[in-house]
Design an enzyme around this catalytic site. Sequence first.
Site, PDB file in Angstrom:
ATOM      1  N   LYS A  13     -25.045-103.205  30.118  1.00  0.00           N
ATOM      2  CA  LYS A  13     -25.593-104.524  30.634  1.00  0.00           C
ATOM      3  C   LYS A  13     -24.789-105.879  30.235  1.00  0.00           C
ATOM      4  O   LYS A  13     -24.670-106.603  30.798  1.00  0.00           O
ATOM      5  CB  LYS A  13     -27.022-104.583  29.843  1.00  0.00           C
ATOM      6  CG  LYS A  13     -27.989-103.485  30.464  1.00  0.00           C
ATOM      7  CD  LYS A  13     -29.576-103.744  29.668  1.00  0.00           C
ATOM      8  CE  LYS A  13     -29.718-103.765  28.333  1.00  0.00           C
ATOM      9  NZ  LYS A  13     -29.339-102.468  27.912  1.00  0.00           N
ATOM     10  N   ARG A  88     -38.599-105.758  27.598  1.00  0.00           N
ATOM     11  CA  ARG A  88     -38.466-104.625  26.834  1.00  0.00           C
ATOM     12  C   ARG A  88     -39.504-103.572  26.983  1.00  0.00           C
ATOM     13  O   ARG A  88     -39.647-102.545  26.419  1.00  0.00           O
ATOM     14  CB  ARG A  88     -37.801-104.469  25.561  1.00  0.00           C
ATOM     15  CG  ARG A  88     -36.288-104.037  25.675  1.00  0.00           C
ATOM     16  CD  ARG A  88     -35.590-104.235  24.202  1.00  0.00           C
ATOM     17  NE  ARG A  88     -34.665-103.531  23.818  1.00  0.00           N
ATOM     18  CZ  ARG A  88     -33.359-104.172  23.675  1.00  0.00           C
ATOM     19  NH1 ARG A  88     -33.206-105.098  24.216  1.00  0.00           N
ATOM     20  NH2 ARG A  88     -32.234-103.396  23.196  1.00  0.00           N
ATOM     21  N   ARG A 127     -17.783 -98.035  21.621  1.00  0.00           N
ATOM     22  CA  ARG A 127     -17.717 -99.320  21.414  1.00  0.00           C
ATOM     23  C   ARG A 127     -17.621 -99.819  19.928  1.00  0.00           C
ATOM     24  O   ARG A 127     -16.834-100.700  19.703  1.00  0.00           O
ATOM     25  CB  ARG A 127     -19.479 -99.857  21.786  1.00  0.00           C
ATOM     26  CG  ARG A 127     -19.724-101.029  21.523  1.00  0.00           C
ATOM     27  CD  ARG A 127     -20.968-101.538  22.369  1.00  0.00           C
ATOM     28  NE  ARG A 127     -22.052-101.539  21.951  1.00  0.00           N
ATOM     29  CZ  ARG A 127     -23.488-101.589  22.381  1.00  0.00           C
ATOM     30  NH1 ARG A 127     -23.444-101.993  23.818  1.00  0.00           N
ATOM     31  NH2 ARG A 127     -24.452-101.528  21.909  1.00  0.00           N
ATOM     32  N   ARG A 139     -21.473-103.437  15.014  1.00  0.00           N
ATOM     33  CA  ARG A 139     -22.999-103.611  15.047  1.00  0.00           C
ATOM     34  C   ARG A 139     -23.616-102.407  14.095  1.00  0.00           C
ATOM     35  O   ARG A 139     -23.181-101.277  14.200  1.00  0.00           O
ATOM     36  CB  ARG A 139     -23.774-103.306  16.460  1.00  0.00           C
ATOM     37  CG  ARG A 139     -23.470-104.768  17.153  1.00  0.00           C
ATOM     38  CD  ARG A 139     -24.182-104.615  18.616  1.00  0.00           C
ATOM     39  NE  ARG A 139     -25.586-104.353  18.650  1.00  0.00           N
ATOM     40  CZ  ARG A 139     -25.978-104.241  19.650  1.00  0.00           C
ATOM     41  NH1 ARG A 139     -25.406-104.526  20.855  1.00  0.00           N
ATOM     42  NH2 ARG A 139     -27.253-103.996  19.761  1.00  0.00           N
ATOM     43  N   ARG A 150     -32.935 -96.225  18.863  1.00  0.00           N
ATOM     44  CA  ARG A 150     -32.979 -97.190  19.737  1.00  0.00           C
ATOM     45  C   ARG A 150     -33.452 -96.657  21.128  1.00  0.00           C
ATOM     46  O   ARG A 150     -34.222 -96.942  22.028  1.00  0.00           O
ATOM     47  CB  ARG A 150     -31.734 -97.948  19.810  1.00  0.00           C
ATOM     48  CG  ARG A 150     -31.712 -98.936  18.770  1.00  0.00           C
ATOM     49  CD  ARG A 150     -30.207 -99.258  18.462  1.00  0.00           C
ATOM     50  NE  ARG A 150     -29.722-100.234  19.703  1.00  0.00           N
ATOM     51  CZ  ARG A 150     -28.365-100.319  19.738  1.00  0.00           C
ATOM     52  NH1 ARG A 150     -27.528 -99.965  19.198  1.00  0.00           N
ATOM     53  NH2 ARG A 150     -27.908-101.016  21.101  1.00  0.00           N
TER      54      ARG A 150
HETATM   55  P1  AMP Z   1     -29.718-105.462  22.251  1.00  0.00           P
HETATM   56  O1  AMP Z   1     -28.330-106.208  21.728  1.00  0.00           O
HETATM   57  O2  AMP Z   1     -30.243-105.656  23.663  1.00  0.00           O
HETATM   58  O3  AMP Z   1     -29.251-103.732  22.106  1.00  0.00           O
HETATM   59  O4  AMP Z   1     -30.732-105.545  20.978  1.00  0.00           O
HETATM   60  C1  AMP Z   1     -30.437-105.072  19.643  1.00  0.00           C
HETATM   61  C2  AMP Z   1     -31.827-105.015  19.151  1.00  0.00           C
HETATM   62  O5  AMP Z   1     -32.629-106.316  19.076  1.00  0.00           O
HETATM   63  C3  AMP Z   1     -32.792-104.104  19.728  1.00  0.00           C
HETATM   64  O6  AMP Z   1     -32.629-102.699  19.156  1.00  0.00           O
HETATM   65  C4  AMP Z   1     -34.313-104.594  19.008  1.00  0.00           C
HETATM   66  O7  AMP Z   1     -34.546-104.344  17.745  1.00  0.00           O
HETATM   67  C5  AMP Z   1     -33.725-106.171  19.225  1.00  0.00           C
HETATM   68  N1  AMP Z   1     -34.232-106.647  20.451  1.00  0.00           N
HETATM   69  C6  AMP Z   1     -33.645-107.206  21.513  1.00  0.00           C
HETATM   70  N2  AMP Z   1     -34.198-107.456  22.586  1.00  0.00           N
HETATM   71  C7  AMP Z   1     -35.469-107.277  22.385  1.00  0.00           C
HETATM   72  C8  AMP Z   1     -36.665-107.287  23.089  1.00  0.00           C
HETATM   73  N3  AMP Z   1     -36.788-107.817  24.385  1.00  0.00           N
HETATM   74  N4  AMP Z   1     -37.825-106.713  22.529  1.00  0.00           N
HETATM   75  C9  AMP Z   1     -37.914-106.207  21.346  1.00  0.00           C
HETATM   76  N5  AMP Z   1     -36.843-106.147  20.494  1.00  0.00           N
HETATM   77  C10 AMP Z   1     -35.793-106.623  21.261  1.00  0.00           C
END
Ligand code: AMP
Length: 192
Positions: A13, A88, A127, A139, A150
């Site tokens: 994404k 999400r 990554r 990360r 996750r």
């Molecule tokens: P990402 O960079 O999208 O993989 O997000 C990293 C982390 O941020 C996720 O594993 C969640 O802990 C939190 N997070 C990001 N977006 C959301 C969302 N829409 N709802 C809940 N937690 C989120």
Amino acid sequence: MKLILLGPPGAGKGTQAARLVEKHGIPQLSTGDMLRAAVAAGTPVGIKAKAVMDAGGLVSDEIVIGIIADRINEADAKKGFILDGFPRTVAQAEALDIMLAEKHMKLRAVIELRVDQTKLVDRIVKRADEARAAGQPVRKDDDPEVFKTRLEAYNRDTAVVAPYYEKRGQLTVVDGMKPVDDVTAAIEKALA
Ligand code: AMP
């Protein structure tokens, strides 16, 4: 142009969103990036979110809905945006519907990057290796064990979001296992 990119962590994404930003000149609204910035800045939201993010869980709907509500009110989001990592949960999708309706905004597309989940851990290890090689921070939640959590959160809470849009005829599924350029081309076709 307003669109949503759906798909599990590691589906690509972020990579595709960056290309869309460049081509269409609209901002990428990544709740993950915004939360990481809040954590780094030590804001009240960041302090609340940090432990959940480090463990690979989902931050509360209330927090992320608040973040997006504020963000889509900013001037640069007027002509469009790419939602990456939001919604999400179904509660987030419902909240987004309300926000968009209030602003008389319509989604151009909801695109799901469909991937083989058994290949995702390898992708995430890559990554992390690439970030390390480029001297960038890795990360914490790209650790393979946290990544599995996750993925579990995705399958438990987020996998239902695509069918939410599919029922309304808004969903386009793109094969996220194809080479990056092919995925980009398929997304552009869906937007045309
Ligand atoms: P990402 O960079 O999208 O993989 O997000 C990293 C982390 O941020 C996720 O594993 C969640 O802990 C939190 N997070 C990001 N977006 C959301 C969302 N829409 N709802 C809940 N937690 C989120």
